[in-house]
Design an enzyme around this catalytic site. Structure first.
Site, PDB file in Angstrom:
ATOM      1  N   SER A 256      56.526  13.407 127.366  1.00 44.05           N
ATOM      2  CA  SER A 256      56.926  14.213 126.215  1.00 44.05           C
ATOM      3  C   SER A 256      55.831  14.227 125.175  1.00 44.05           C
ATOM      4  CB  SER A 256      58.193  13.630 125.606  1.00 44.05           C
ATOM      5  OG  SER A 256      57.869  12.369 125.043  1.00 44.05           O
ATOM      6  N   LYS A 257      55.911  15.236 124.345  1.00 43.60           N
ATOM      7  CA  LYS A 257      54.958  15.414 123.256  1.00 43.60           C
ATOM      8  C   LYS A 257      54.931  14.203 122.331  1.00 43.60           C
ATOM      9  CE  LYS A 257      54.139  20.159 121.987  1.00 43.60           C
ATOM     10  NZ  LYS A 257      54.678  21.334 121.413  1.00 43.60           N
ATOM     11  N   ARG A 258      56.116  13.605 122.186  1.00 49.24           N
ATOM     12  CA  ARG A 258      56.218  12.517 121.230  1.00 49.24           C
ATOM     13  C   ARG A 258      55.285  11.355 121.566  1.00 49.24           C
ATOM     14  NH1 ARG A 258      61.733  10.972 121.421  1.00 49.24           N
ATOM     15  NH2 ARG A 258      62.024  12.988 122.420  1.00 49.24           N
ATOM     16  N   GLN A 259      55.035  11.154 122.862  1.00 50.13           N
ATOM     17  CA  GLN A 259      54.216   9.995 123.241  1.00 50.13           C
ATOM     18  C   GLN A 259      52.747  10.340 123.484  1.00 50.13           C
ATOM     19  OE1 GLN A 259      55.712   7.013 125.724  1.00 50.13           O
ATOM     20  NE2 GLN A 259      57.839   7.386 125.250  1.00 50.13           N
ATOM     21  N   GLY A 260      52.387  11.577 123.302  1.00 50.56           N
ATOM     22  CA  GLY A 260      50.977  11.932 123.502  1.00 50.56           C
ATOM     23  C   GLY A 260      50.845  13.423 123.713  1.00 50.56           C
TER      24      GLY A 260
END
Ligand code: GLU
Length: 485
Positions: A256-260
């Site tokens: 996901s975007k949240r982690q990278g």
């Protein structure tokens, strides 16, 4: 022997950027096609008007091009199965879905959004595993349908899924997959805006474009039974299926975007080489059965097979990508690195300085083993691009001793006598003077490094000197003597 030319496709929806998972799908299709002398088709699935993003197709083309993934047919290339933009094929879908309606394999549905919402709420209350359409409109008579159509009541066309049946298909990666039709919704095939849904357009196009193998991400696995029903209803042969494993964050959650970063262009902007990204993405779900991790495109083409793609989710490991970038950069010819380095310089604080190709090639030689990104040349060894203006405090404390200035002065005199010195000449000169004065080499080497680079780390000091050359070395020693004594 099967003499059919394999035909595969990459079928992105233009939603704004190419996801790393999309690059993997495109790459596996490309490798599969190249390995088998087949054809790769680019088809743009732009039937969801709500998600349409201006410029997304151009962006997609640009990114795929950069990555070195080329197509045999597509919107910009043409081909016999075009058009390759689904929004230009509306008439085809309409005619085919009407055929299904005539055969009662699909049906008109006039239910209002309010009714559908109510149905959903009721099913939620009953805690049904998933909301499903209740086939309400399937019982409409021909005259009722005509009447509604004549009065322009908005409608969709739905797939008529028969209950209590099993749908099977073979997947190269997952073997036989089985679904119960009781869990399959009467999927909308044609929307009220006259556009097909993904399911209808995808199946129709895969058939008309003579796709032999559908290779796509695991997130489409649950759509496949609907597609299989459609193939059967149309009376068409099914392609082979291969659903690629999910991409996971290191904590095993879905990438996901949240982690990278998940957009290919983010990696491109950060300075990752396309060779490294392609190598990395190829290993997200595939290996040749050995420990080898460094691959160039040609070898991937030669070795790739769907049979060696695994089912388990593939973990996105940024450290591995960084390592691969280091390896690919290190193996690049100096002339190519030179070009990239010039681009990097032009964007940097050193952009107004002038460096010869010969000088930059020397820097590349000295730093090659120490950089993972082209920009590292500038950040890790700024002293090659500009004389140090200050000297690392901590280093000075430890390495610039009371007699340093005096010794450096002596060394400088020795260097002045050298003619066009090589790395070895510098080394010999330093050793000689240390020997004559009976002083350990380190007492010269450390202050010398500080004087020419300002810092305590980097390539061997003689490598630095040979890059800088005699004049620059002496001028830097002079400045250091001035500033530090
Ligand atoms: N348009 C779908 C996507 O955006 C294609 C899925 C498929 O390959 O069938 O990924």
């Amino acid at each position: 022997m099967n003499s059919i030319t394999p035909r595969v496709r990459f079928a992105p929806s233009p939603t704004g950027y190419l996801h790393i998972g999309g690059l993997r799908t495109a790459l596996y299709n490309f490798l599969f096609a190249k390995n088998k002398n087949g054809k790769l088709i680019l088809r743009i699935e732009d039937t969801d008007r709500k998600r349409f993003v201006e410029g997304a197709v151009e962006n997609l083309n640009d990114t795929l091009n950069w990555a070195g993934i080329t197509f045999d047919e597509g919107p910009d290339i043409g081909g016999e199965s075009g058009p390759y933009l689904q929004s230009e094929r509306l008439q085809i879908y309409k005619e085919l879905v009407e055929k299904l309606v005539a055969e009662q394999k699909a049906y008109y549905c006039f239910c209002t959004p309010e009714r559908l919402e109510q149905l959903r709420e009721e099913q939620q209350k009953l805690k049904l595993p998933q909301a499903k359409y209740d086939k309400h409109c399937l019982s409409l008579s021909k005259s009722e349908i005509d009447e509604k159509l004549n009065s322009n009541i908005p409608f969709v066309i739905r797939l008529n899924v028969k209950p209590d049946q099993k749908v099977f298909f073979n997947d190269v990666i997952r073997e036989t997959v089985e679904f119960d039709t009781n869990n399959i919704d009467d999927q909308v095939l044609l929307k009220s805006d006259g556009f097909p849904t993904y399911h209808l357009a995808n199946v129709v196009d895969d058939h008309l474009m003579e796709i032999t193998d559908v290779i796509r991400g695991e997130e489409w696995l649950s759509s496949t039974p609907k597609h299989v029903i459609l193939y059967d209803y149309f009376g068409w042969d099914k392609p082979g299926f291969a659903h690629l494993p999910l991409l996971l964050n290191p904590d095993k959650s879905k990438l996901s975007k949240r982690q990278g970063d998940v957009a290919v262009e983010d990696y491109r902007e950060k300075g990752y080489l396309k060779e490294a990204l392609i190598n990395f993405v190829a290993l997200l779900g595939w290996n040749f059965g050995d420990d080898k991790e460094f691959y160039e495109m040609d070898e991937l083409i030669e070795k790739f097979s769907l049979e060696r793609v695994h089912k388990a989710g593939a973990v996105f490991n940024l450290e591995k990508l960084n390592w691969l970038n280091y390896e690919h950069l290190r193996k690049k010819p100096d002339a190519e690195v030179l070009k990239m380095l010039r681009t990097e310089i032009s964007k940097s604080e050193f952009s107004s300085n002038i460096y010869s190709d010969e000088y930059l090639i020397k820097i590349i030689g000295a730093m090659k083993e120490r950089v993972s990104f082209v920009k590292d040349y500038l950040t890790k060894s700024p002293y090659f691009f500009q004389a140090p203006e200050s000297y690392e405090e901590q280093n000075l404390k430890k390495r610039w001793l009371e007699d340093s200035a005096e010794l450096l002065n002596k060394l400088k005199e020795r260097f002045e006598a050298l003619v066009n010195p090589s790395k070895e000449d510098f080394e010999k000169a330093l050793e000689e003077i240390a020997g004559q004065l009976n002083i350990i080499k380190g007492k010269f080497v450390h202050p010398l490094r500080i004087a020419v680079s300002g810092v305590g780390e980097g390539p061997g000091v003689y490598d630095i000197l040979s890059v800088l050359g005699k004049e620059e070395t002496i001028s830097r020693i002079n400045s250091a003597l001035k500033k530090l004594s």
